[in-house]
Design a protein around this motif. Structure first.
Motif, PDB file in Angstrom:
ATOM      1  N   MET A 176     -89.768  61.983 107.501  1.00 27.73           N
ATOM      2  CA  MET A 176     -88.845  61.152 106.733  1.00 27.73           C
ATOM      3  C   MET A 176     -89.633  60.133 105.888  1.00 27.73           C
ATOM      4  O   MET A 176     -90.779  59.810 106.195  1.00 27.73           O
ATOM      5  CB  MET A 176     -87.894  60.405 107.668  1.00 27.73           C
ATOM      6  CG  MET A 176     -87.120  61.307 108.626  1.00 27.73           C
ATOM      7  SD  MET A 176     -85.937  62.417 107.816  1.00 27.73           S
ATOM      8  CE  MET A 176     -84.558  61.312 107.615  1.00 27.73           C
ATOM      9  N   HIS A 177     -88.991  59.629 104.852  1.00 26.68           N
ATOM     10  CA  HIS A 177     -89.631  58.667 103.957  1.00 26.68           C
ATOM     11  C   HIS A 177     -89.973  57.385 104.723  1.00 26.68           C
ATOM     12  O   HIS A 177     -89.199  56.927 105.564  1.00 26.68           O
ATOM     13  CB  HIS A 177     -88.669  58.359 102.815  1.00 26.68           C
ATOM     14  CG  HIS A 177     -89.310  57.672 101.654  1.00 26.68           C
ATOM     15  ND1 HIS A 177     -89.621  56.331 101.674  1.00 26.68           N
ATOM     16  CD2 HIS A 177     -89.678  58.126 100.428  1.00 26.68           C
ATOM     17  CE1 HIS A 177     -90.155  55.981 100.515  1.00 26.68           C
ATOM     18  NE2 HIS A 177     -90.212  57.055  99.750  1.00 26.68           N
ATOM     19  N   PRO A 178     -91.127  56.780 104.433  1.00 25.78           N
ATOM     20  CA  PRO A 178     -91.532  55.559 105.139  1.00 25.78           C
ATOM     21  C   PRO A 178     -90.518  54.420 105.049  1.00 25.78           C
ATOM     22  O   PRO A 178     -90.467  53.569 105.945  1.00 25.78           O
ATOM     23  CB  PRO A 178     -92.853  55.176 104.455  1.00 25.78           C
ATOM     24  CG  PRO A 178     -93.382  56.450 103.904  1.00 25.78           C
ATOM     25  CD  PRO A 178     -92.181  57.257 103.513  1.00 25.78           C
ATOM     26  N   ILE A 179     -89.720  54.370 103.994  1.00 22.82           N
ATOM     27  CA  ILE A 179     -88.760  53.277 103.855  1.00 22.82           C
ATOM     28  C   ILE A 179     -87.702  53.318 104.956  1.00 22.82           C
ATOM     29  O   ILE A 179     -87.015  52.330 105.210  1.00 22.82           O
ATOM     30  CB  ILE A 179     -88.092  53.296 102.458  1.00 22.82           C
ATOM     31  CG1 ILE A 179     -87.549  51.892 102.141  1.00 22.82           C
ATOM     32  CG2 ILE A 179     -86.990  54.357 102.369  1.00 22.82           C
ATOM     33  CD1 ILE A 179     -87.224  51.661 100.690  1.00 22.82           C
ATOM     34  N   LEU A 180     -87.579  54.463 105.638  1.00 21.36           N
ATOM     35  CA  LEU A 180     -86.610  54.599 106.718  1.00 21.36           C
ATOM     36  C   LEU A 180     -87.145  54.107 108.064  1.00 21.36           C
ATOM     37  O   LEU A 180     -86.388  54.052 109.039  1.00 21.36           O
ATOM     38  CB  LEU A 180     -86.164  56.056 106.851  1.00 21.36           C
ATOM     39  CG  LEU A 180     -85.347  56.606 105.691  1.00 21.36           C
ATOM     40  CD1 LEU A 180     -85.243  58.122 105.782  1.00 21.36           C
ATOM     41  CD2 LEU A 180     -83.969  55.975 105.661  1.00 21.36           C
ATOM     42  N   ASP A 181     -88.415  53.731 108.118  1.00 18.60           N
ATOM     43  CA  ASP A 181     -88.985  53.234 109.371  1.00 18.60           C
ATOM     44  C   ASP A 181     -88.241  51.978 109.824  1.00 18.60           C
ATOM     45  O   ASP A 181     -88.118  51.005 109.068  1.00 18.60           O
ATOM     46  CB  ASP A 181     -90.470  52.898 109.190  1.00 18.60           C
ATOM     47  CG  ASP A 181     -91.332  54.134 109.003  1.00 18.60           C
ATOM     48  OD1 ASP A 181     -90.843  55.247 109.269  1.00 18.60           O
ATOM     49  OD2 ASP A 181     -92.496  53.983 108.575  1.00 18.60           O
ATOM     50  N   GLY A 182     -87.722  52.008 111.043  1.00 24.53           N
ATOM     51  CA  GLY A 182     -87.008  50.855 111.568  1.00 24.53           C
ATOM     52  C   GLY A 182     -85.592  50.704 111.059  1.00 24.53           C
ATOM     53  O   GLY A 182     -84.937  49.688 111.328  1.00 24.53           O
ATOM     54  N   ILE A 183     -85.084  51.699 110.354  1.00 22.16           N
ATOM     55  CA  ILE A 183     -83.725  51.641 109.791  1.00 22.16           C
ATOM     56  C   ILE A 183     -82.746  52.372 110.715  1.00 22.16           C
ATOM     57  O   ILE A 183     -82.996  53.498 111.145  1.00 22.16           O
ATOM     58  CB  ILE A 183     -83.698  52.264 108.378  1.00 22.16           C
ATOM     59  CG1 ILE A 183     -84.480  51.386 107.399  1.00 22.16           C
ATOM     60  CG2 ILE A 183     -82.266  52.460 107.897  1.00 22.16           C
ATOM     61  CD1 ILE A 183     -83.925  49.989 107.205  1.00 22.16           C
ATOM     62  N   ASP A 184     -81.617  51.715 111.000  1.00 19.87           N
ATOM     63  CA  ASP A 184     -80.595  52.286 111.882  1.00 19.87           C
ATOM     64  C   ASP A 184     -79.271  52.564 111.179  1.00 19.87           C
ATOM     65  O   ASP A 184     -78.327  53.044 111.813  1.00 19.87           O
ATOM     66  CB  ASP A 184     -80.338  51.333 113.054  1.00 19.87           C
ATOM     67  CG  ASP A 184     -81.561  51.174 113.942  1.00 19.87           C
ATOM     68  OD1 ASP A 184     -82.246  52.186 114.198  1.00 19.87           O
ATOM     69  OD2 ASP A 184     -81.851  50.037 114.370  1.00 19.87           O
ATOM     70  N   ALA A 189     -78.469  44.252 112.898  1.00 21.18           N
ATOM     71  CA  ALA A 189     -79.075  43.220 112.061  1.00 21.18           C
ATOM     72  C   ALA A 189     -79.223  43.778 110.648  1.00 21.18           C
ATOM     73  O   ALA A 189     -79.588  44.950 110.477  1.00 21.18           O
ATOM     74  CB  ALA A 189     -80.438  42.829 112.615  1.00 21.18           C
ATOM     75  N   PRO A 190     -78.931  42.998 109.608  1.00 19.89           N
ATOM     76  CA  PRO A 190     -79.102  43.502 108.236  1.00 19.89           C
ATOM     77  C   PRO A 190     -80.485  44.077 107.970  1.00 19.89           C
ATOM     78  O   PRO A 190     -80.618  45.027 107.190  1.00 19.89           O
ATOM     79  CB  PRO A 190     -78.828  42.254 107.383  1.00 19.89           C
ATOM     80  CG  PRO A 190     -77.871  41.448 108.207  1.00 19.89           C
ATOM     81  CD  PRO A 190     -78.345  41.644 109.624  1.00 19.89           C
ATOM     82  N   SER A 191     -81.490  43.528 108.608  1.00 19.88           N
ATOM     83  CA  SER A 191     -82.861  44.013 108.388  1.00 19.88           C
ATOM     84  C   SER A 191     -83.064  45.438 108.888  1.00 19.88           C
ATOM     85  O   SER A 191     -84.059  46.085 108.540  1.00 19.88           O
ATOM     86  CB  SER A 191     -83.865  43.088 109.076  1.00 19.88           C
ATOM     87  OG  SER A 191     -83.636  43.055 110.481  1.00 19.88           O
ATOM     88  N   ARG A 192     -82.124  45.943 109.687  1.00 20.44           N
ATOM     89  CA  ARG A 192     -82.195  47.317 110.192  1.00 20.44           C
ATOM     90  C   ARG A 192     -81.393  48.279 109.307  1.00 20.44           C
ATOM     91  O   ARG A 192     -81.188  49.438 109.676  1.00 20.44           O
ATOM     92  CB  ARG A 192     -81.656  47.387 111.622  1.00 20.44           C
ATOM     93  CG  ARG A 192     -82.295  46.425 112.598  1.00 20.44           C
ATOM     94  CD  ARG A 192     -83.706  46.808 112.970  1.00 20.44           C
ATOM     95  NE  ARG A 192     -83.760  48.060 113.729  1.00 20.44           N
ATOM     96  CZ  ARG A 192     -84.876  48.573 114.239  1.00 20.44           C
ATOM     97  NH1 ARG A 192     -86.032  47.942 114.041  1.00 20.44           N
ATOM     98  NH2 ARG A 192     -84.854  49.708 114.919  1.00 20.44           N
ATOM     99  N   CYS A 193     -80.917  47.790 108.170  1.00 22.47           N
ATOM    100  CA  CYS A 193     -80.048  48.586 107.294  1.00 22.47           C
ATOM    101  C   CYS A 193     -80.704  48.789 105.932  1.00 22.47           C
ATOM    102  O   CYS A 193     -81.444  47.933 105.446  1.00 22.47           O
ATOM    103  CB  CYS A 193     -78.704  47.892 107.103  1.00 22.47           C
ATOM    104  SG  CYS A 193     -77.844  47.495 108.648  1.00 22.47           S
TER     105      CYS A 193
END
Length: 221
Positions: free
Chosen positions: A1-9, A168-172
């Protein structure tokens, strides 16, 4: 997956200009409205520059262009009503998915990420469009421009999403094609990703400073 998705829920998508090319249908409804009001039609090129702030603003821009001045509130209200009628009669017949959209949505769902839709389009048009394009089952929550008191670029719709999913917004992540998407995402504390092929009032979306860019959503997977 693209790195920008790291830590994204949670991944939230804009609709027009990001997932779908809807200008042909929007322009047809705008032109039908203008013609009905005795005004010159605008055409797809102009309409593509006016999309992004909801139906009322789209009609206001079309009327101002045709009249050469800001329309009266009465004329705007009538134009808005007629636009909704014309667009509602034929939602999606000329609208197409951008390349890579289905692949990206399928892969994100397979990974278990909830997906949401945040558009400034009136909510009533979302379901018919998604059903017609085979995307109705992809999104856990959809918000239209009239779903809440505020719409993008205000952060309220995105904060509503984060709260709804207890994240948390930071996970979006907010994915969009315009400065309104990036501004809303930044104000809400979301990570932001932009695509360059949509509708951004004739400006490069890179200038809005998204956290990432992809030429196609297929790059997410």
């Amino acid at each position: 997956m693209h790195p920008i998705l790291d830590g994204i829920d949670l991944v939230a998508f804009d609709l027009d200009g990001t997932l779908i090319d809807s200008v042909p249908d929007l322009a047809a409804a705008v032109d039908a409205t203008l013609s009905e009001l005795g005004l010159p039609e605008a055409g797809e090129k102009k309409v593509s520059l006016w999309v992004g702030n909801g139906a009322l603003k789209l009609v206001e821009r079309a009327l101002a262009d045709a009249l050469g001045e800001t329309p009266s509130s009465e004329r705007l209200a009538l134009g808005h009503q007629r636009f909704l009628y014309h667009y509602g009669r034929d939602v999606g017949s000329r609208t197409r998915l951008y390349p890579g959209v289905v692949e990206a949505l399928d892969a994100l769902r397979a990974r278990g990420l909830p997906l949401a839709l945040v558009t400034n389009k009136p909510f009533a048009f979302i379901a018919p469009l998604l059903e017609g394009l085979g995307l109705a089952e992809h999104f856990a929550l959809c918000l239209g421009g009239d779903s809440l008191p505020e719409k993008k670029p205000h952060p309220a719709p995105l904060l509503h999403l984060a709260s709804h999913f207890d994240l948390a917004p930071s996970r979006c992540l907010m994915v969009g094609d315009s400065r309104h998407d990036i501004a809303a995402g930044r104000a809400a504390g979301f990570r932001t990703l932009a695509v360059p092929y949509g509708y951004n009032h004739g400006e490069p979306v890179q200038a809005s400073g998204p956290d990432g860019m992809v030429e196609s959503l297929a790059e997410l997977v």
